[in-house]
Design an enzyme around this catalytic site. Sequence first.
Site, PDB file in Angstrom:
ATOM      1  N   ILE A   1       0.758  -1.201   0.129  1.00 29.02           N
ATOM      2  CA  ILE A   1      -0.124  -0.185  -0.017  1.00 29.02           C
ATOM      3  C   ILE A   1       0.739   1.275   0.126  1.00 29.02           C
ATOM      4  O   ILE A   1       0.326   2.281   0.145  1.00 29.02           O
ATOM      5  CB  ILE A   1      -1.017  -0.027   1.188  1.00 29.02           C
ATOM      6  CG1 ILE A   1      -0.170  -0.132   2.683  1.00 29.02           C
ATOM      7  CG2 ILE A   1      -2.093  -1.059   1.180  1.00 29.02           C
ATOM      8  CD1 ILE A   1      -0.998  -0.131   3.554  1.00 29.02           C
ATOM      9  N   GLY A   2       2.199   0.809   0.072  1.00 25.97           N
ATOM     10  CA  GLY A   2       3.114   2.261   0.066  1.00 25.97           C
ATOM     11  C   GLY A   2       4.417   1.948   0.187  1.00 25.97           C
ATOM     12  O   GLY A   2       4.763   0.867   0.489  1.00 25.97           O
TER      13      GLY A   2
ATOM     14  N   ASP B   1       9.693  15.021  11.521  1.00 29.38           N
ATOM     15  CA  ASP B   1       9.298  14.914  10.138  1.00 29.38           C
ATOM     16  C   ASP B   1       7.804  15.094   9.909  1.00 29.38           C
ATOM     17  O   ASP B   1       7.129  14.208   9.204  1.00 29.38           O
ATOM     18  CB  ASP B   1       9.583  13.374   9.719  1.00 29.38           C
ATOM     19  CG  ASP B   1       9.957  13.431   8.205  1.00 29.38           C
ATOM     20  OD1 ASP B   1       9.840  14.585   7.527  1.00 29.38           O
ATOM     21  OD2 ASP B   1       9.918  12.077   7.622  1.00 29.38           O
TER      22      ASP B   1
ATOM     23  N   GLY C   1      11.154   1.543   3.691  1.00 31.36           N
ATOM     24  CA  GLY C   1      10.992   0.463   3.040  1.00 31.36           C
ATOM     25  C   GLY C   1       9.555   0.401   2.535  1.00 31.36           C
ATOM     26  O   GLY C   1       8.731   1.287   2.784  1.00 31.36           O
TER      27      GLY C   1
END
Length: 331
Positions: A47-48, A164, A53
């Site tokens: 899914i991403g 982030d 990773g």
Amino acid sequence: MGSKYSKATNSINDALNSSYRVPFESFRVPFVDLQEATNNFDEKFRIGVGIFGKVYRGVSRDGTKVALKRRNRESPQGIEEFQAEIEILSFCSHPHLVSLIGYCDERNEMILVYEYMENGNLSSHLYGSDLRLPTMSWEQRLEICIGAARGLHYLHNSAVIHRDVKSTNILLDENFVAKITDFGISKTMSELDQTHLSTLVQGTIGYLDPEYFNRGQLTEKSDVYSFGVVLFEVLCARPAIVQSLPREMVCLAEWAVDSHNKGQLEQIIDPNLAAKIRPESLRKFGETAVKCLALSSEDRPSMGDVLWKLEYALRLQESVIQDDPDCNSVI
């Protein structure tokens, strides 16, 4: 997931066990269970993908949906980021932080297991190639911003700097409740009264606090700056950096602040929000976002202040003051 835990493995486990703060062993999940949950990490379950990773969706033996982040062995991120994620999410728990279910460190693997977030990340609902997603209302966007602010406020009160903050790190559950994720480069402050933390600059271009970038001093206000960029992403429905745009529009933070200071904020909002935002709500939201983007950290509000102002912007959007003929006007 299975009920048995895997055996300790080499340097990964040694690094984890060097900490005395949390019982890491209770979060360990056998690799075979994760293979089963993802049909051996079938690409159809992906899914991403990020710097750490690939991310997969999966289903545990008891039917619970989970998300698995599996480290790419060529990733520049490794044990330090893996440990940071586990440590922070094992002692930080809040409705607006994604929940850590477990981790796996067998067979030289580094895999993190989280609760599954049905509606993906915030950026995918603001812009991107998926035209199937419906446009979010202004009220819905404000609720998401408020939820994310609550999560960050909790982190700062827990002496954690995320480092982030960006729209792809704000996930949405089945009810569009916002939850902060991705704590691999987050920092914890050993002393609550510590005023700054000197560290190697890390983060995402377009969201980086200029003061942190130039001086290497990380503070809670660095997260506030990044969140200010997110607020304008939500308002304008565009990425933080778009290299193909004219020079003055490439950086969202600079363009939005300049537009606000010129009294032209209403000209840069998402066209889908046209005629749907009350002027008072837009004004409060814009003022809040611009203050977050102050070049000096001392001039930025705390996340607690940001949270209060966003809640006020939502009340202004929802309220109707009958005595004021302008209150029903919209942009």
